[in-house]
Design a protein around this motif. Structure first.
Motif, PDB file in Angstrom:
ATOM      1  N   THR A  96       0.819  -1.215   0.000  1.00  0.00           N
ATOM      2  CA  THR A  96       0.000   0.000   0.000  1.00  0.00           C
ATOM      3  C   THR A  96       0.845   1.254   0.000  1.00  0.00           C
ATOM      4  N   ARG A  97       1.933   1.233   0.790  1.00  0.00           N
ATOM      5  CA  ARG A  97       2.811   2.407   0.847  1.00  0.00           C
ATOM      6  C   ARG A  97       3.411   2.684  -0.533  1.00  0.00           C
ATOM      7  N   LYS A  99       2.191   1.865  -3.524  1.00  0.00           N
ATOM      8  CA  LYS A  99       1.178   2.351  -4.454  1.00  0.00           C
ATOM      9  C   LYS A  99       0.883   3.829  -4.228  1.00  0.00           C
ATOM     10  N   LYS A 100       0.850   4.233  -2.956  1.00  0.00           N
ATOM     11  CA  LYS A 100       0.594   5.643  -2.656  1.00  0.00           C
ATOM     12  C   LYS A 100       1.742   6.506  -3.149  1.00  0.00           C
ATOM     13  N   ARG A 101       2.984   6.080  -2.835  1.00  0.00           N
ATOM     14  CA  ARG A 101       4.144   6.869  -3.249  1.00  0.00           C
ATOM     15  C   ARG A 101       4.258   6.922  -4.765  1.00  0.00           C
ATOM     16  N   GLY A 103       1.868   6.797  -6.878  1.00  0.00           N
ATOM     17  CA  GLY A 103       0.847   7.711  -7.362  1.00  0.00           C
ATOM     18  C   GLY A 103       1.260   9.167  -7.255  1.00  0.00           C
ATOM     19  N   PHE A 104       2.099   9.485  -6.264  1.00  0.00           N
ATOM     20  CA  PHE A 104       2.583  10.852  -6.113  1.00  0.00           C
ATOM     21  C   PHE A 104       3.707  11.171  -7.098  1.00  0.00           C
ATOM     22  N   ARG A 235      -1.996  14.906  -4.090  1.00  0.00           N
ATOM     23  CA  ARG A 235      -2.922  14.437  -3.064  1.00  0.00           C
ATOM     24  C   ARG A 235      -3.436  13.048  -3.447  1.00  0.00           C
ATOM     25  N   ASP A 236      -3.656  12.200  -2.434  1.00  0.00           N
ATOM     26  CA  ASP A 236      -4.236  10.888  -2.707  1.00  0.00           C
ATOM     27  C   ASP A 236      -5.764  10.995  -2.691  1.00  0.00           C
ATOM     28  N   GLU A 237      -6.438   9.842  -2.779  1.00  0.00           N
ATOM     29  CA  GLU A 237      -7.901   9.845  -2.860  1.00  0.00           C
ATOM     30  C   GLU A 237      -8.550  10.418  -1.611  1.00  0.00           C
ATOM     31  N   GLU A 240      -4.964  13.542   1.150  1.00  0.00           N
ATOM     32  CA  GLU A 240      -3.743  13.693   1.943  1.00  0.00           C
ATOM     33  C   GLU A 240      -2.522  13.787   1.035  1.00  0.00           C
TER      34      GLU A 240
END
Length: 461
Positions: A96-97, A99-101, A103-104, A235-237, A240
């Motif tokens: 998850t970490r 995928k978030k990074r 995406g940024f 920003r994510d979904e 944040e």
């Protein structure tokens, strides 16, 4: 899963040492990777009590990186040592970490965004040419210019005065990471060993610069149109964004990847061009025909296919990331063999790029492999300078454009000559470097290929 043969039946590279292959990997990892490639698509190796295998075929590379990527995570060994410098960045994180990074970071390197950095790249080449004397150390120059390009595109021009300090700290950090990875007992960076302390000192020096820039940018509220501004605005979904520590980790990873790997590739490319008269003649003629005397721009990038092919073939023969790693999270199978969870899987990029059934005469430099539809005809998993699958390098378009523009501008303005007429030996460290120093003579160009008599021109086809 079909019936699998026991792990112990996987072919093994011969070794008579107590610690298995560790001595050979520390002494000459390139030699070991060639031995593994010659032995089998999948080889077992001994690292003391640790289970490990080497993957050296396009088919198995694609299986690990793409088809079953969710079953594998980043190798714990690579992640542990890398985190000593780049923290929990997109490079070292998982799940998850990650995928978030991702995406940024990814939007900053979209093809329609990287074009805005072309002028900065060419400007840095011109500044470097002003520093050139009659002889230069190309490896040092490539490390400096790529760091300046990264600083410009990451931070805008406000960090120009910090480039020497950043370069010094990054060099010390890489030296420390090489030392940590090569230890007989691989203690992580958190232990107060000589290399661990050296890495922590270099990280503190880098942190002072990066955190200061982050504070100043947040206080100003300005959007400089650089990668830092993009990361700050992402920003994510859930709405944040990245806090200062997360920003620091991503900036550090981008500095390391965008600086070290591209510098290594460019050093090898320049050596190839300088020592191969046919490649040099064809590249020079393309540059002269397309650019003449004018400054290259982003619009010229698609008009320089041979220059790009030279850089891509360099990445095949001398991939900066010559070895990568994964680790299965569950008991699994590769080829016909059982692979227990936690086994270290070394992805032999160097060896895979030199498979003779994929690349005829693999030790011969042939840019033509990447002209026309040549690259499209390669098997999946056969060309991996930027990895493959969901974790493919987000900056691949940027790196290719930078390499192409640097080579084009250099050979438009000068000719570099290798006094020995030979290539350097590989010097495997964090990346596949050329053994320093790589000295070159510089000749300023005063006559274009188009001005030469027809008999002296190299025919493009």
């Amino acid at each position: 899963m079909t019936f699998a043969l026991p792990f112990e039946q996987i072919p093994q590279v011969p070794s008579r040492r107590l610690l298995g292959h560790l001595h050979l990997i520390r002494k000459n990892p390139v030699e070991f990777l060639r031995l593994a490639q010659d032995r089998a698509d999948l080889c077992r190796m001994r690292l003391g009590p640790t289970r490990a295998v080497v993957v050296s075929s396009p088919r198995l590379m694609h299986e690990v990186l793409v088809e079953r990527h969710e079953d594998h995570k980043k190798s714990r060994a690579i992640a542990i040592f890398a985190r000593g410098l780049i923290g929990q960045s997109v490079f070292s994180s998982h799940g998850t970490r990650y995928k978030k990074r991702r995406g940024f970071v990814a939007p900053a390197f979209k093809a329609n965004v990287v074009g805005r950095y072309a002028d900065a790249i060419v400007n840095e080449v011109d500044a470097m040419l002003l520093r050139f004397g009659s002889e230069v150390s190309i490896d040092s120059e490539m490390h400096e210019i790529t760091l300046r390009v990264v600083a410009e595109t990451l931070f805008h021009t406000s960090v120009a005065s910090d480039v020497p300090a950043i370069e010094d700290a990054l060099t010390r950090a890489l030296q420390a990471m090489n030392g940590l990875i090569g230890q007989a007992i691989p203690l992580p960076p958190t232990y107060p060993t000589k290399h661990g302390l050296k890495l922590r000192s270099a990280r503190r020096d880098l942190d002072r610069v990066v955190y200061r820039i982050i504070r100043e940018r947040r206080a100003s509220g300005r959007d400089e149109g650089d990668i830092l501004s993009m990361l700050m605005g992402a920003r994510d979904e859930a709405g944040e964004g990245l806090d200062d520590e997360e920003l620091r980790d991503e900036v550090m990873a981008l500095m390391l990847a965008g600086h070290e790997t591209t510098a290594s590739a460019l050093t090898w490319a320049i050596q190839v061009i300088a020592t191969d008269p046919v490649v040099q003649a064809r590249l020079t003629q393309e540059v002269d025909m397309v650019l003449g005397d004018r400054t290259p721009t982003f619009a010229d990038v698609p008009k320089l296919p041979y220059t790009l092919a030279v850089f891509k073939e360099t990445l095949r023969m001398y991939p900066p990331v010559y070895l990568n790693g994964r680790e299965p999270m569950v008991d699994t199978q590769l080829d016909r063999y059982a692979i227990p969870a936690g086994t270290l899987i070394f992805l032999n990029i160097y060896g895979t790029h030199r498979r003779p059934e994929v690349y005829p005469d693999p030790d011969v430099f042939r840019p033509e492999r990447f002209l026309g539809d040549g690259e499209k005809q390669l098997p999946r998993g056969a060309y991996l300078p930027f990895g493959e699958g969901p974790r493919v390098c987000a900056g691949n378009h940027f790196a290719l454009m930078e390499g192409q523009l640097v080579l084009a501008r250099l050979w438009q303005r000068c000719k570099l000559i290798a006094p020995s007429g030979k290539m350097s030996d590989p010097w495997p460290s964090f990346t596949l470097r050329a053994r320093p120093p790589v000295r070159m003579r510089v000749e300023r160009r005063t006559q274009r290929t188009s001005q030469l008599p027809a008999k002296d021109r190299f025919a493009l086809s």
